[in-house]
Scaffold this motif. Structure first.
Motif, PDB file in Angstrom:
ATOM      1  N   CYS A 172       0.839  -1.196   0.000  1.00 31.57           N
ATOM      2  CA  CYS A 172       0.000   0.000   0.000  1.00 31.57           C
ATOM      3  C   CYS A 172       0.877   1.250   0.000  1.00 31.57           C
ATOM      4  CB  CYS A 172      -0.865  -0.027   1.256  1.00 31.57           C
ATOM      5  SG  CYS A 172      -1.883   1.433   1.503  1.00 31.57           S
ATOM      6  N   THR A 206       0.695   3.554   1.977  1.00 30.07           N
ATOM      7  CA  THR A 206       1.042   3.797   3.382  1.00 30.07           C
ATOM      8  C   THR A 206       2.321   3.055   3.764  1.00 30.07           C
ATOM      9  OG1 THR A 206      -1.300   4.066   3.865  1.00 30.07           O
ATOM     10  CG2 THR A 206       0.147   3.710   5.746  1.00 30.07           C
ATOM     11  N   HIS A 213      -0.750  -4.662   5.617  1.00 27.72           N
ATOM     12  CA  HIS A 213      -2.042  -4.647   6.328  1.00 27.72           C
ATOM     13  C   HIS A 213      -3.194  -5.070   5.423  1.00 27.72           C
ATOM     14  CE1 HIS A 213      -1.073  -0.453   4.972  1.00 27.72           C
ATOM     15  NE2 HIS A 213      -2.242  -0.601   4.383  1.00 27.72           N
ATOM     16  N   GLU A 214      -2.889  -5.906   4.409  1.00 20.99           N
ATOM     17  CA  GLU A 214      -3.936  -6.314   3.474  1.00 20.99           C
ATOM     18  C   GLU A 214      -3.918  -7.837   3.304  1.00 20.99           C
ATOM     19  OE1 GLU A 214      -4.001  -2.829   0.317  1.00 20.99           O
ATOM     20  OE2 GLU A 214      -2.052  -2.993   1.259  1.00 20.99           O
ATOM     21  N   ASP A 273      -8.289  -2.924   2.393  1.00 20.59           N
ATOM     22  CA  ASP A 273      -7.912  -1.512   2.544  1.00 20.59           C
ATOM     23  C   ASP A 273      -8.412  -0.634   1.386  1.00 20.59           C
ATOM     24  OD1 ASP A 273      -6.795   0.931   3.044  1.00 20.59           O
ATOM     25  OD2 ASP A 273      -4.718   0.278   2.957  1.00 20.59           O
TER      26      ASP A 273
END
Ligand code: ZN
Ligand code: ZN
Length: 370
Positions: free
Chosen positions: A40, A42, A61-62, A153
């Motif tokens: 991402c 991020t 985080h995915e 996300d």
């Protein structure tokens, strides 16, 4: 001792593939075997040192995966072997913020964002899922990993831009920046019934994609004055809702200037430094405009709803996946993604791929269809 492969943040611009301890669930937690994950924007902020996390942390985080092990208390609702996704944001469902409806701010500002931020993330063979009861969302068998990979996300965040902006049937919506999140914001505006959707991005490929995701037209802000164009397309008033999906002063300001009096600026960007709202853009503070911000909505019910949209053919996010890699190749994939080279939009990372194997050689061209 049980170990696993993971990609660990060691310091600014330093991520490494390492062998680390495999997680074990305690009561209420689950461990999933990651079958697909992604990178991402991020994560790029983190690796560049623009958002601090502790060295030694596994990023990402995915998660898309399969339940490997369940802690106590989950057996009635889940079983080992079930396919699941978990939102990038994992609310506990029980704290002050969750019970007040601000799930992403679970236990405090940004507190719902734990994977690859405050706890180990998804760039690994296995992932520990906290508060599993609130966060494991089952994936139907007829959907491929790639069909749901953008849900944790990108889709949840992007679509929330239209939801937080309260886009209504027949609205005029402007979306500033058409990266993966901006494209999903465009899609969100379409799903909520906007009549006119104006996408703004200097990148020609992204403008083409914007039309595919529902934009009525896509404007190059380096070629035309986007604010002027949006005004003239809306009878001189401005957009009912403007969505900012980049996180820069320039796009924030352009979004603000393109919102009509009484309209809403829905902001998804991650900003740094100071953000300025010029007085004339907000009519000296008397323009009845709303500025709303949103962090990716998470939790299993949010994921279930997004899965439903995919399953019933309301959205297809697979065109966003342009490149595929193994977990060993993640640092290489990161390089490509962070430089936005080779027309990359999103990459898919498959931990089960052997080191150095090209995705097509390993699973064949039909694998995206499962
Ligand atoms: Zn993200
Ligand atoms: Zn909470």
């Amino acid at each position: 001792m049980d170990t696993m492969k993971a990609v660990v943040f060691r310091g600014v611009n330093d991520i490494r593939v390492e062998e680390v301890a495999r997680p074990r669930p305690r009561a209420g937690q689950a461990v999933i075997r990651i079958t697909a994950t992604t990178i991402c924007g991020t994560d790029v902020h983190i690796v560049k040192g623009e958002y601090p996390v502790r060295p030694g942390l596994i990023l990402g985080h995915e998660p898309v995966g399969v339940i490997e092990e369940l802690g106590e208390g989950l057996g009635d609702d889940y079983a080992v072997g079930q396919r699941v996704i978990v939102g990038a944001i994992t609310p506990c469902g029980q704290c002050f913020y969750c019970l007040n409806g601000a799930h992403s701010q679970c236990r405090g500002a940004l507190g719902g964002w734990r994977f690859g931020n405050t706890i180990n993330g998804a760039w690994a063979e296995y992932l520990l899922v906290p508060d599993a009861q609130a966060n494991l969302a089952l994936v139907p068998d007829d959907l491929s990993d790639e069909q749901v990979l953008m849900l944790p996300d990108i889709a949840s965040t992007g679509i929330s831009g239209a939801e937080s902006g309260n886009v209504r049937l027949g609205d005029s919506v402007a979306v500033f920046a058409q990266g993966p999140i901006g494209l999903c914001a465009t899609l969100g505006a379409k799903l909520r019934g906007a009549a006119l959707i104006v996408a703004v991005d200097p990148n020609a490929e992204r403008r083409v994609m914007a039309r595919r995701f529902g934009a009525s037209l896509a404007i190059d802000p380096e070629g035309v004055d986007a604010v002027k164009a949006i005004r003239s397309l809306t009878g001189g008033r401005g957009a009912d809702v403007a969505i900012e999906a980049l996180g820069r002063q320039q796009t924030f300001e352009a979004a603000l200037r393109s919102v009509r009096p009484g309209g809403t600026l829905s902001s998804l960007g991650v900003y740094s430094g100071k953000l300025v709202a010029p007085y004339e853009a907000i009519h000296a503070g008397l323009g009845d405009q709303r500025i709303v911000t949103t962090l990716c909505p998470g939790g299993k019910e949010r994921m279930r709803r997004l899965i439903q949209l995919v399953q019933h053919g309301r959205m297809d996010l697979t065109p966003l996946v342009t490149h595929r890699f193994s977990l060993d190749q993640l640092p290489e994939a990161y390089e490509l993604f962070s430089r936005q080279a080779d027309g990359v939009m999103k990459v898919a990372i498959y931990p089960a791929l052997a080191k150095g194997t090209a995705w097509h050689d390993a699973v064949g061209a039909g694998a995206a269809e499962r």
